[in-house]
Design a protein around this motif. Structure first.
Motif, PDB file in Angstrom:
ATOM      1  N   ARG A   1      -0.755 -54.032  47.706  1.00 53.33           N
ATOM      2  CA  ARG A   1       0.063 -53.002  47.048  1.00 53.33           C
ATOM      3  C   ARG A   1       1.356 -53.601  46.502  1.00 53.33           C
ATOM      4  N   LEU A   2       1.946 -54.518  47.260  1.00 54.32           N
ATOM      5  CA  LEU A   2       3.158 -55.180  46.770  1.00 54.32           C
ATOM      6  C   LEU A   2       2.860 -55.976  45.504  1.00 54.32           C
ATOM      7  N   ALA A   3       1.724 -56.659  45.482  1.00 57.15           N
ATOM      8  CA  ALA A   3       1.348 -57.443  44.300  1.00 57.15           C
ATOM      9  C   ALA A   3       1.055 -56.539  43.114  1.00 57.15           C
ATOM     10  N   ALA A   4       0.555 -55.321  43.372  1.00 52.20           N
ATOM     11  CA  ALA A   4       0.271 -54.391  42.281  1.00 52.20           C
ATOM     12  C   ALA A   4       1.553 -53.902  41.621  1.00 52.20           C
ATOM     13  N   MET A   5       2.628 -53.771  42.386  1.00 50.65           N
ATOM     14  CA  MET A   5       3.902 -53.300  41.835  1.00 50.65           C
ATOM     15  C   MET A   5       4.655 -54.433  41.143  1.00 50.65           C
ATOM     16  N   ILE A   6       4.826 -55.556  41.848  1.00 52.56           N
ATOM     17  CA  ILE A   6       5.521 -56.723  41.299  1.00 52.56           C
ATOM     18  C   ILE A   6       4.696 -57.951  41.673  1.00 52.56           C
ATOM     19  N   PRO A   7       4.235 -58.732  40.743  1.00 46.00           N
ATOM     20  CA  PRO A   7       3.371 -59.886  41.054  1.00 46.00           C
ATOM     21  C   PRO A   7       4.109 -60.940  41.875  1.00 46.00           C
ATOM     22  N   PHE A   8       3.366 -61.640  42.714  1.00 46.78           N
ATOM     23  CA  PHE A   8       3.916 -62.727  43.516  1.00 46.78           C
ATOM     24  C   PHE A   8       4.016 -64.002  42.670  1.00 46.78           C
ATOM     25  N   ARG A   9       4.973 -64.854  43.057  1.00 48.05           N
ATOM     26  CA  ARG A   9       5.191 -66.125  42.368  1.00 48.05           C
ATOM     27  C   ARG A   9       4.977 -67.270  43.348  1.00 48.05           C
ATOM     28  N   VAL A  10       4.751 -68.466  42.804  1.00 52.13           N
ATOM     29  CA  VAL A  10       4.550 -69.670  43.605  1.00 52.13           C
ATOM     30  C   VAL A  10       5.515 -70.734  43.108  1.00 52.13           C
ATOM     31  N   ALA A  11       6.146 -71.468  44.044  1.00 48.12           N
ATOM     32  CA  ALA A  11       7.070 -72.534  43.675  1.00 48.12           C
ATOM     33  C   ALA A  11       6.324 -73.679  43.022  1.00 48.12           C
ATOM     34  N   ILE A  12       7.002 -74.338  42.117  1.00 46.36           N
ATOM     35  CA  ILE A  12       6.384 -75.438  41.362  1.00 46.36           C
ATOM     36  C   ILE A  12       6.614 -76.766  42.071  1.00 46.36           C
ATOM     37  N   SER A  13       5.760 -77.722  41.783  1.00 43.67           N
ATOM     38  CA  SER A  13       5.884 -79.065  42.354  1.00 43.67           C
ATOM     39  C   SER A  13       6.699 -79.951  41.419  1.00 43.67           C
ATOM     40  N   GLY A  14       7.211 -81.052  41.979  1.00 42.40           N
ATOM     41  CA  GLY A  14       8.011 -81.971  41.184  1.00 42.40           C
ATOM     42  C   GLY A  14       9.433 -81.465  41.030  1.00 42.40           C
ATOM     43  N   GLY A  15      10.225 -82.269  40.359  1.00 49.15           N
ATOM     44  CA  GLY A  15      11.615 -81.897  40.171  1.00 49.15           C
ATOM     45  C   GLY A  15      12.473 -82.256  41.372  1.00 49.15           C
ATOM     46  N   LYS A  16      13.784 -82.124  41.211  1.00 52.30           N
ATOM     47  CA  LYS A  16      14.738 -82.437  42.272  1.00 52.30           C
ATOM     48  C   LYS A  16      15.147 -81.144  42.976  1.00 52.30           C
ATOM     49  N   PHE A  17      14.436 -80.839  44.037  1.00 52.59           N
ATOM     50  CA  PHE A  17      14.744 -79.665  44.843  1.00 52.59           C
ATOM     51  C   PHE A  17      15.269 -80.103  46.210  1.00 52.59           C
TER      52      PHE A  17
END
Length: 566
Positions: free
Chosen positions: A329-345
């Motif tokens: 239900r949460l995904a139906a209201m606002i989609p989930f995101r996934v962090a990206i690989s690489g970069g300086k985090f």
């Protein structure tokens, strides 16, 4: 006391002369001049003369008879005198408890031989004054709240706490002054508890910043970050603690949308079934506190003390609110995101979110991210939710408004976070992060949750889903008081101003004016909560590294001993 009609003891001299002051004593007061009492009881000749003259009116009126005295004296012995003394002690009235207490509370004499009583003005710690050899209990007017012995016992415990924690250079003086201050302001019902609470609070004092810095230097940050991945929870642990371990499928999302088509929800406060956004919606009567149980009693609410089930609530809100925990239900209201690989985090960050109620359930209205283990503020901002605001939950969030200009939207805030601060390999640290990740709509499995890292001691409660609160962990393990009733000032300080923060600075740059930041003197401080979670994890890592160093030192010592033996 009246004289016996038979005058059984009239021929025997009073054994406590000349100190006897009974108006009708059973013994004779007129024969002491002629009778020689034992050495233990006989007064001086001069006192006997004065006593004879003074007590002449007490005598029977007859003149002394030498022959009669010669018959009486052989019967007077040391043993009989002692027996008569004991009889008089039983006859004399004993002082009452009130008289004893009054005598105990009398201040010492001001003579040169008696010690000087320490006054509160001379007990300030660190003033260079010499500490008293003993603890003095100062008198309290009009009457003390407890007995002298009880006050002295608590004052000794207070002085020990001051001495052990190094909080005063004159602990005896300081304990006397503080005990007198508490005794003057409390009653017999509150004195003991007030003293005990004060002594306990001294034991929870935070170490000085210098000691903290020295402890932090013992183990460098690089070693802490190297060891940190060992504390990351497994996927099974996350699933057992209601984390999302896989993104919802399209089928699950479609089923969730169909199930929510009616528009009815269950109120998160009063559990009433209501229609979201309906006109003429009734008010929400609820208990805002949580029920708790005291041994031998029924459950009571922490907000008002009422027993569970007695009333519908103690607070009225204008609207019902709801919370969604079903991930499809949460995904139906606002989609989930996934962090990206690489970069300086950053290798690890601590985060905390404040949430409010909207027409989409609970949404993020404030986001704070700290660098680990330095606790430098990387990002701290208010967030404008997607749904229409129903209740900002100011009592806990501290946010009063999200309508000011300059506050980023949910999409803008999350885009910046995933571009600059959270990568696929970044370890997230927090308390109850399943809720934070849900409102952030972030799918992430590299998590260290302090509610999982520090479980309850009772396995039965753990199996039923109970967890320790962050406030409890910070108090017991960090000796830190957080989440108080007034955590934030009316005008936000520069280090706590809501805004976007550059990675090379620990002071946030304000997005909105401090006076219009939307924060009040209530609610939790997300920076404070994130720091507490980060410090708990750092403490655990330092402890584990210290144990490893000790084991390596022991192994090296054993190896060197064996080599020398060969």
């Amino acid at each position: 006391m009246f004289r016996s009609s038979s005058s059984l003891y009239a021929h025997i001299p009073c054994p406590v002369l000349p100190r006897c002051r009974l108006p009708h004593c059973l013994f004779s007061h007129g024969l002491q001049q002629q009778v020689q009492l034992p050495d233990e009881l006989s007064p001086s000749k001069q006192q006997m003369k004065h006593s004879t003259v003074a007590n002449g009116s007490v005598n029977s009126g007859k003149e002394s008879d030498p022959k009669r005295l010669s018959k009486i004296q052989p019967h007077i012995s040391k043993k009989s005198s002692v027996e008569f003394s004991e009889t008089v002690k039983r006859v004399l009235p004993q002082p009452t408890t009130a008289v004893k207490r009054a005598r105990q509370e009398v201040s010492p004499s001001k003579s040169s031989k008696s010690p000087t009583v320490v006054t509160p003005s001379s007990t300030a710690p660190g003033d260079g004054a010499k500490d008293a050899p003993v603890i003095y209990i100062l008198p309290v007017k009009p009457h003390p709240p407890a007995l002298h012995s009880q006050r002295l016992q608590l004052a000794i415990a207070l002085a020990k706490a001051l001495r052990d924690k190094g909080l005063s250079s004159t602990p005896n003086n300081a304990a006397s002054a503080k005990e007198h201050e508490i005794a003057s302001k409390t009653t017999s019902l509150t004195y003991v508890n007030t003293m005990k609470h004060h002594i306990i609070s001294l034991g929870k004092r935070v170490k000085s910043p210098e000691k903290k810095a020295n402890e932090a230097k013992d183990i460098p940050s690089e070693r802490i970050l190297e060891h940190l991945p060992r504390l990351v929870h497994t996927e099974q642990q996350l699933g057992e603690n209601k984390y999302m371990t896989a993104l919802p499928s399209e089928k699950d999302i479609d089923e969730a949308i169909a199930g929510a088509a009616s528009g009815y929800e269950t109120c998160d406060r009063c559990t009433r079934y209501f229609k979201v956004g309906a006109d003429g919606q009734s008010e929400c009567l609820h208990h805002w506190g949580k029920p708790y149980r005291v041994k031998g009693s029924e459950k009571k609410f922490s907000c008002c003390g009422e027993m569970e089930g007695m009333t519908a609530g103690c607070r009225t809100s204008p609207n019902h609110v709801f919370r969604i925990t079903h991930y499809p239900r949460l995904a139906a209201m606002i989609p989930f995101r996934v962090a990206i690989s690489g970069g300086k985090f950053p290798a690890a960050v601590a985060l905390d979110c404040e949430m409010g109620y909207t027409t989409l359930g609970t949404e993020m209205i404030r986001l704070t991210i700290l660098e680990f283990p330095s606790n430098n503020v990387l990002y701290d901002t208010l967030v404008k939710p997607i749904g229409d605001v129903i209740d900002l939950n100011t009592q806990y969030s501290g946010v009063t408004s999200v309508d000011e200009p300059g506050i980023p939207s949910f999409d803008a805030a999350m885009t910046k976070v995933l571009n600059d601060y959270i990568g696929a390999d970044t370890i997230l640290i927090g308390h109850g992060l399943e809720n934070d990740l849900a409102v952030m709509r972030l799918f992430h499995l590299k998590v260290i949750d302090t509610s999982i890292l520090f479980p309850l001691d009772n396995p039965e409660l753990v199996s039923r889903g109970y967890k320790r609160s962050l406030k409890s962990l910070a108090s017991s393990l960090l000796q830190r008081d957080i989440q108080g009733s007034s955590r934030l000032p009316a005008v936000v300080r520069s280090t706590e101003t809501v805004g976007v923060v550059s990675s090379d600075s620990t002071t946030p740059n304000s997005v909105v004016e401090p006076g219009a930041s939307g924060l009040k003197q209530e609610g939790h401080d997300s920076i404070e909560d994130a720091k507490a979670a980060a410090d708990l994890v750092a403490m655990r890592v330092r402890f584990m590294l210290t144990l490893e160093d000790q084991r390596q030192a022991q192994a090296t010592s054993v190896a060197s001993t064996g080599a020398n033996g060969k």
